[in-house]
Scaffold this active site. Structure first.
Site, PDB file in Angstrom:
ATOM      1  N   THR B 189     -53.596 -51.204  50.194  1.00 28.45           N
ATOM      2  CA  THR B 189     -55.013 -50.854  50.158  1.00 28.45           C
ATOM      3  C   THR B 189     -55.176 -49.611  49.294  1.00 28.45           C
ATOM      4  OG1 THR B 189     -54.802 -49.440  52.081  1.00 28.45           O
ATOM      5  CG2 THR B 189     -55.340 -51.751  52.480  1.00 28.45           C
ATOM      6  N   LYS B 441     -73.173 -43.494  66.297  1.00 24.12           N
ATOM      7  CA  LYS B 441     -73.203 -44.163  67.591  1.00 24.12           C
ATOM      8  C   LYS B 441     -74.059 -43.328  68.535  1.00 24.12           C
ATOM      9  CE  LYS B 441     -69.164 -45.620  65.632  1.00 24.12           C
ATOM     10  NZ  LYS B 441     -68.505 -44.962  64.481  1.00 24.12           N
TER      11      LYS B 441
END
Lengths: 549, 549
Positions: B189, B441
């Protein structure tokens, strides 16, 4: 060493079902009803019914690994069984409704089918053998028609109604995890020689085959397609179309019992099918129907033909009359069935003679399938379009054995011996010319009986001709030409041998000739050479020798 | 129970190679040379060179399971390594030529690369780390350019010439049987957060992914295609195009180092590419080039874009100017990468605003990939196009771990947590709206920082805005809007809060505001929120409160 980090995710029928039900939940299964309104269900509805059916079958005692047979037309309920049975871990056994009774009872018993789902219109056919199926524990009848004949089964198996069973259940069946190598479906060969043999597809092979059906190089169905599956669902997974449709979102058109050309063409016209798949007999019937009726087949982007070689004139007529390109595919029960399709290579102008030449090939090797040709000693032959050998295949959706029968004579170093004889060219197009069993092995070389027969039947004096191999001390086998002359025509063996002399290699010309009244035929009208071989073996044929000059 | 009778045939890179070399032996790999005659090789020639390369690597001591790295452009030699290395049982590690030196040496060492194949034009880049690669036993240089800088590696590894090595070998390498679950290729990645992580593809996942690339519902390449692979071969297998081409017979167009728009478009015009695949930056560069030059892109039937979301105007301009439909695909290194593509459903008129709306989706779930969205507690959310959750995927070409790092925090019940936040609709189209790490959140619900930023940056007084989550005793987290005002513009926190009030739900409007001089950015120009979070944690930001009315 180094480990792959990939998920160990099983390829399964349940995965195909989930994809179709969720991503293509709006796509439809449309079943023809013979003139009234077609019956429609979305893939989401089919999936919900498959969940109900799995719950019902579980209640009947079906467990992973058990066999559930279907004796059904191509319709929505058959599609529901296609998904419910494998996804619940059981094995779907599709029964050919055209089998002789003794074959039908043989394969139901050989497969140990525990439940048989049967269309009410087919109850009389199944009833003929119902007293010979000791292992069947339940019959499930689709439709409201008379099911009484099934009550007279020998073992008191209950006769239940499909729609009652489903009505009693809720969707939401939790599909179990399956090993991808577990059995998912099974299908018996038609058994023209000897007993039918069972081929058992795995979840893995079924998933991979459905991927192949989606391939742009092959059938290439997408959500934009409406696929008329004329090829029966009891005939090698309807060539993979039902599972392929759930992976791709293609709407399925199901003819039900309405297999006549007028129904099929009315279906195409009404629902604008984009693709239709059928055996040559059906394509021929559509062509014949079209001679008497105006047909609109303009919605079809393509037609696929398989199961037997299509005559050239069939491809030409569809192209001329309807602008429809029929593409031939090749496969066997043993190959799931997709082995290859005869799409011409790029650059070939559609509609030309060259285009038809390519489409008259048996196929081009599909990605995922490996093919080779071998000579009589098993040695590999070149891909030059000339060398003739037995076609062998291998791959993840090719069988490596038969159910309860390893049949080692059918395999060669891990390759399936197809029993077909042919050539492969340098583009991977193959042409089947003969069956191994009909080929004459002479001095380590092969002589094609089909080729000799085709040449002979072009002779004006000959009505029919079959060529068989007979034992020969020096050459192993030599051809015997069995000739039926036309009424009032005459020809001598020497004349016919000379006629062949400039058409095939000298050593291939038969020196053995017999004149008979009729070529024996099978129930489907093919040459039946077994009686000829037997009559020769018993010296019942009068053989004339023509010595080579 | 009942056994499947299917052959246990491994899905492998060698099988892909065999298919391309034999059935599509005439298809070509065409490498651009910057203006002169392109370099052409048939698939049969590529396969023969792959066999020579495998023989040469074996002579160098490479054995099954060993890693061979490539530091190459998209060209014929890279394609040869793509096949030779996995087919011989070794593992192909494609190195990103744009990595920072410390990342490059880290991943070469982390993967234990034994041989590195490097293009001569890239020798200077590799030379920067060559003294830090103790495990590398040989460097193989493609081309005749200066390779002296590689001689100064610390361990006396020889520096060899690719073409010398191949010239010394004959074709005909016998590919070993491999377990389909064995490692075939690996890719790290890009590691925007923390060290790069290695994903190791298996033969099985590579084969299945190549089948998917062929699917008519996805890229759908066939022998009629000439595919310009602009996406680098070091970037997640060039999106599967090289392997897909060998399964389908599509000719490959390889740009080599000539990644500038003038070269790419000259290539398209000269060789009549039918498909091109690139990141939005490249597509934008082609568009910009087209503003100054007359371009003929008429040979392209489609373009695919991935790696980042394309701006709407990009899709619109290509359609208007060139009649070219750009289709977006979505995937990650972890997903091989094909997760889905945003083809509009059937019936949508190409070129309409509705068509572009569909194409602006992140994708539609590909057959073979399963996707779901889950809330902060891991509970699955509905596919209604409204519910926002973290996207999770699973399937046979999705990773389940990282190389030498199980990274359990990246997985959830066997599903890969993509780190993307988005919606899924009832047709399986998904829309990524945010990254999990950037979402706030608040009270069990998620607030999209990207959405707030987009709204804020539409305000005339605002130059830049970033929104981060800051700890909140009652709600867990609450948004803090970090605003950079335009020169000479002014706005108060209360005004901006009111401005947002009719654009997002009331509870999503930040009550915390700070005005700063600049938003910190990463090296590729994206918002870098880490320094903002740190500055807030250390109370270096002056926060104004706007209480809800």
């Amino acid at each position: 060493m180094i480990q792959s980090t990939m998920q160990d995710f099983p390829l399964s029928v349940a995965a195909i079902l989930r994809h179709g039900a969720r991503v293509y939940g709006h796509s439809e299964c449309v079943t023809w009803t013979g003139g009234g309104t077609p019956k429609r269900a979305t893939f989401a509805e089919v999936a919900a019914n498959a969940e109900r059916l799995a719950a019902a079958l579980t209640r009947l005692g079906v467990r992973p690994g058990h066999r559930v047979a279907t004796f059904q037309w191509n319709d929505q309920e058959h599609l529901e069984a296609y998904f419910a049975v494998p996804a619940m871990g059981a094995v779907l056994h599709t029964l050919n409704i055209r089998l002789f009774p003794e074959q039908l009872s043989h394969i139901i018993n050989h497969a140990d089918d525990q439940v048989v789902i049967v269309d009410d219109s087919l109850v009389p056919l199944l009833a003929r053998v119902v007293h010979e199926l000791p292992a069947v524990e339940a019959f499930v009848v689709v439709g409201d028609g008379d099911a009484a004949p099934l009550e007279r089964n020998g073992n008191g198996a209950p006769v239940l109604r499909y729609h009652d069973l489903l009505a009693a259940e809720e969707p939401g069946f939790a599909w179990p995890e399956v090993d991808e190598r577990a059995a998912a479906c099974m299908c018996y060969t038609s058994g023209t020689t000897g007993d039918p043999k069972g081929v058992v597809y795995s979840h893995r092979s079924t998933f991979l085959h459905a991927m192949a059906v989606q391939s742009a190089s092959l059938v290439g169905i997408t959500e934009a397609d409406r696929v008329l599956a004329i090829v029966p669902m009891f005939h090698v997974n309807a060539w993979g179309l039902p599972y392929g449709a759930f992976l791709s979102g293609a709407t399925l058109h199901m003819p039900g019992p309405f297999m006549q050309a007028e129904h099929l063409t009315a279906f195409i016209e009404a629902e604008r099918s984009t693709l239709a798949s059928a055996v040559p007999t059906i394509w021929n019937a559509i062509l014949a129907h079209g001679e008497r009726h105006e047909l609109d087949l303009s919605s079809l982007r393509s037609g696929t033909s398989g199961g037997a070689a299509a005559p050239r004139v069939l491809l030409e007529r569809f192209e001329e009359r309807y602008g429809l390109r029929i593409i031939q595919g090749w496969g066997m029960t043993e190959t799931s069935p997709l082995g290859g399709m005869a799409f011409p290579p790029p650059g070939v102008e559609p509609g030309t003679a060259e285009d038809v030449d390519w489409r008259m090939k048996s196929g081009r090797i599909a990605a995922g399938v490996e093919m080779r040709i071998v000579d009589a000693d098993g040695a590999e032959l070149p891909w030059d379009g000339e060398a003739v050998g037995e076609i062998e295949v291998r791959g993840p959706w090719i069988t490596g054995a038969y159910h309860r029968d390893p049949a080692p004579e059918k395999f060669h170093d891990g390759w399936l011996r197809t029993g077909d004889i042919g050539t492969i060219d340098d583009l991977g197009f193959y042409q089947i010319t003969d069956r191994v069993k009909d080929v004459i092995k002479s001095g380590g070389e092969w002589i094609s009986s089909v080729e000799l027969e085709n040449h002979l039947m072009a002779h004006p004096a000959i009505a029919e001709a079959a060529v068989i191999g007979i034992p020969d001390a020096r050459w192993d086998e030599r051809p015997l030409a069995c000739v039926v002359l036309r009424p009032d025509a005459s020809a001598t063996a020497a004349e016919l041998a000379e006629f062949l002399g400039d058409k095939v290699a000298r050593w291939q010309v038969p020196e053995n000739w017999t004149f008979i009244d009729e070529i024996p035929k099978t129930t489907v009208g093919k040459w039946d050479k077994k009686p000829l071989r037997a009559r020769h073996a018993e010296a019942e044929l009068k053989v004339e020798r023509v010595e080579k000059s």
